[in-house]
Design an enzyme around this catalytic site. Structure first.
Site, PDB file in Angstrom:
ATOM      1  CD1 TRP A  45      -4.770   2.982  -2.487  1.00  0.00           C
ATOM      2  CD2 TRP A  45      -4.360   5.163  -2.337  1.00  0.00           C
ATOM      3  NE1 TRP A  45      -4.259   3.233  -1.238  1.00  0.00           N
ATOM      4  CE2 TRP A  45      -4.002   4.562  -1.117  1.00  0.00           C
ATOM      5  CE3 TRP A  45      -4.170   6.542  -2.474  1.00  0.00           C
ATOM      6  CZ2 TRP A  45      -3.471   5.277  -0.038  1.00  0.00           C
ATOM      7  CZ3 TRP A  45      -3.638   7.264  -1.417  1.00  0.00           C
ATOM      8  CH2 TRP A  45      -3.296   6.635  -0.211  1.00  0.00           C
ATOM      9  N   GLY A  46      -3.012   6.647  -5.516  1.00  0.00           N
ATOM     10  CA  GLY A  46      -2.881   8.091  -5.749  1.00  0.00           C
ATOM     11  C   GLY A  46      -2.686   8.365  -7.231  1.00  0.00           C
ATOM     12  CG  ASP A  96      -9.976   2.167  -0.497  1.00  0.00           C
ATOM     13  OD1 ASP A  96      -8.973   2.128  -1.233  1.00  0.00           O
ATOM     14  OD2 ASP A  96      -9.934   1.946   0.726  1.00  0.00           O
ATOM     15  CG  ASP A 113      -2.320   0.587   0.885  1.00  0.00           C
ATOM     16  OD1 ASP A 113      -2.394   1.385  -0.061  1.00  0.00           O
ATOM     17  OD2 ASP A 113      -3.290   0.299   1.611  1.00  0.00           O
TER      18      ASP A 113
HETATM   19  C1  GAL Z   1      -6.318   1.323   1.612  1.00  0.00           C
HETATM   20  C2  GAL Z   1      -6.504   0.330   0.501  1.00  0.00           C
HETATM   21  C3  GAL Z   1      -7.590  -0.645   0.889  1.00  0.00           C
HETATM   22  C4  GAL Z   1      -7.204  -1.328   2.180  1.00  0.00           C
HETATM   23  C5  GAL Z   1      -6.905  -0.306   3.248  1.00  0.00           C
HETATM   24  C6  GAL Z   1      -6.367  -0.927   4.506  1.00  0.00           C
HETATM   25  O1  GAL Z   1      -5.313   2.202   1.276  1.00  0.00           O
HETATM   26  O2  GAL Z   1      -6.816   1.000  -0.693  1.00  0.00           O
HETATM   27  O3  GAL Z   1      -7.806  -1.572  -0.149  1.00  0.00           O
HETATM   28  O4  GAL Z   1      -6.087  -2.141   1.942  1.00  0.00           O
HETATM   29  O5  GAL Z   1      -5.959   0.642   2.806  1.00  0.00           O
HETATM   30  O6  GAL Z   1      -6.038   0.021   5.485  1.00  0.00           O
END
Ligand code: GAL
Length: 442
Positions: free
Chosen positions: A204-205, A225, A159
């Site tokens: 995701w950024g 998300d 992440d």
């Molecule tokens: C986010 C991620 C999610 C999940 C979450 C857990 O950044 O996009 O899919 O993994 O963290 O804290």
């Protein structure tokens, strides 16, 4: 003639896949046959968030067997965030939560493996994970050793939270994933692993990850998300409709975990969600509570005809829009994404039609709007949701009364020359001419 159609595109895309594999192997050496097709499995985050423990993981694996999900191909059981202690050990190792994972992680992966699954784990490239547990920044080699060589995990979701200040990290968005990629490669090459780890970037950024993700990972998150609302599904489809070409054997756009069974999506919306993810070749990670799964949700997740396209080991391409439909082509609209899609597959040309409107509607397309269809041929039509053969399409196809937010998934196969004498001579009148130069489109 048939061979030109069938073999040509296959060879073309195979060589693209091969080049991608060679390029990415040159960079990191992880694309050697592992996760050549999208990963199918389970992930704890969407439903359970931080409420996870060892029993949940084993119960989930057992349910995947008894519900027939393992038979359908779902073979990864992945733990997401919140599995660790907040502090590392005195020698700097990550430690599993001493209450919730009291038997230790090696014991857990052994059990998961014994049930016939691979086991996945979650980490972060920064100081902390998104839920505040230790990140792997400046611990990459040590953590790779712990998670994969010592504990036996097979898959890493990595992440993007708590990124160190610029003066410390001194890396771009791709660069911050390189130390872990190198650590995994080192383990693979020094004989510490029976198989390379599947590396899933959770970037995701905004970073245009689809341009560089394949250099490091097997998949890369492209959007934030997912939620269990149709608006989230539509918006993820819209975003990914512009970057479908980034997906191949060497890596793929990850549209985030499946929300089927959570929240209040209609049956048609859930089918559309699953179909789009599968046909766009996203990893498919189930994110619902399997002990309360409905037959409806299960029937969607186990649609073997749709899964077969996702898992096509000959043809890696995603479906792409050939017409946006209610919007002009190339319009970005998070509520009303592209409606008419097609792509090649090992077993024929795949079509996906999405009715993004709030009312049922008929959906029409000319076959040769798709680049994968030959002019002058007719095509057998297989409906991948009804599981029926629906006759022969000549020139065009109309799906009638597609439900609001519903989907149609079809597999078309060449079934010979179209009947003689059809007018006009060209279904799609673009620069279409007789031999003497008379243009039928003026
Ligand atoms: C986010 C991620 C999610 C999940 C979450 C857990 O950044 O996009 O899919 O993994 O963290 O804290």
């Amino acid at each position: 003639m048939r061979r030109i159609f069938v073999v040509g595109p296959r060879l073309a895309s195979f060589s693209i896949g091969l080049i991608g594999a060679i390029l990415s192997r040159g960079v990191h050496g992880l694309s050697n046959g592992v996760a050549k097709v999208p990963v199918l499995g389970y992930n704890t985050w969407n439903f359970f968030q931080c409420n996870i423990d060892q029993d949940l993981i084993i119960d989930t694996a057992n349910l995947m067997v008894s519900l027939g999900l393992q038979d359908a191909g779902y073979n990864y059981v992945n733990i997401d965030d919140c599995w660790a202690e907040k502090n590392r050990s005195s020698t700097g190792e990550l430690q599993p939560d001493s209450v919730r994972f009291s038997r230790g992680m090696k014991n857990l992966t052994d059990q998961v493996h014994a049930l016939g699954f691979k086991a996945g784990i979650y980490g972060d490239s920064g100081w902390f994970t998104c839920a505040g547990y230790p990140g792997s920044f400046e611990h990459e080699d040590q953590d790779a050793q712990t998670l994969f060589a010592d504990w036996g995990f097979d898959y890493l979701k990595y992440d993007n939270c708590a990124i160190p200040f610029d003066t410390i990290i001194q890396q771009g968005t791709m660069g911050k994933y390189v130390p872990m990629s190198n650590a995994l490669q080192n383990l693979a090459t020094n004989g510490s692993l029976s198989e390379p780890v599947v590396f899933s970037l959770c970037q995701w950024g905004w970073s245009q990850v689809w341009l560089w993700g394949a250099r490091l990972g097997h998949s890369w998150r492209t959007t934030g998300d997912i939620s269990s609302q149709w608006s989230s599904i539509a918006s993820i489809i819209n975003f990914n409709s512009f970057i479908t070409q980034a997906t191949g054997f060497y890596g793929r756009n990850d549209m985030d975990m499946l929300q089927l069974g959570n929240g209040n999506m209609t049956f048609d919306e859930a089918k559309t969600h699953f179909t789009a993810w599968a046909l766009m070749k996203s990893p498919l990670l189930i994110g619902t509570n399997l002990s309360a799964i409905t037959n409806e949700t299960l029937s969607i997740l186990t649609n073997k005809e749709i899964l077969a396209i996702n898992q096509d080991s000959v043809e890696p391409d995603a479906v792409s829009p050939f017409r946006w439909g209610i919007n002009p082509d190339w319009t970005s609209n998070s509520s009303f994404p592209a409606q008419y899609w097609s792509g090649p597959s090992e077993n024929g040309t795949v079509f996906m039609l999405i009715n993004t409107l709030d009312t049922p509607s008929d959906m029409f397309f000319n076959l040769t709007e798709s680049p994968w269809i030959r002019a002058g041929r007719q095509y057998s039509v297989r409906d991948l949701w009804a599981h029926t053969d629906n006759g022969t399409a000549v020139r065009n196809f109309t799906a009638t009364s597609v439900p609001s937010h519903g989907v149609v998934a079809l597999l078309l196969n060449d079934s010979g020359e179209e009947p003689l004498g059809i007018y006009p001579q060209c279904a799609v009148w673009f620069s279409c001419s007789s031999e003497n130069g008379t243009y039928v489109d003026g």
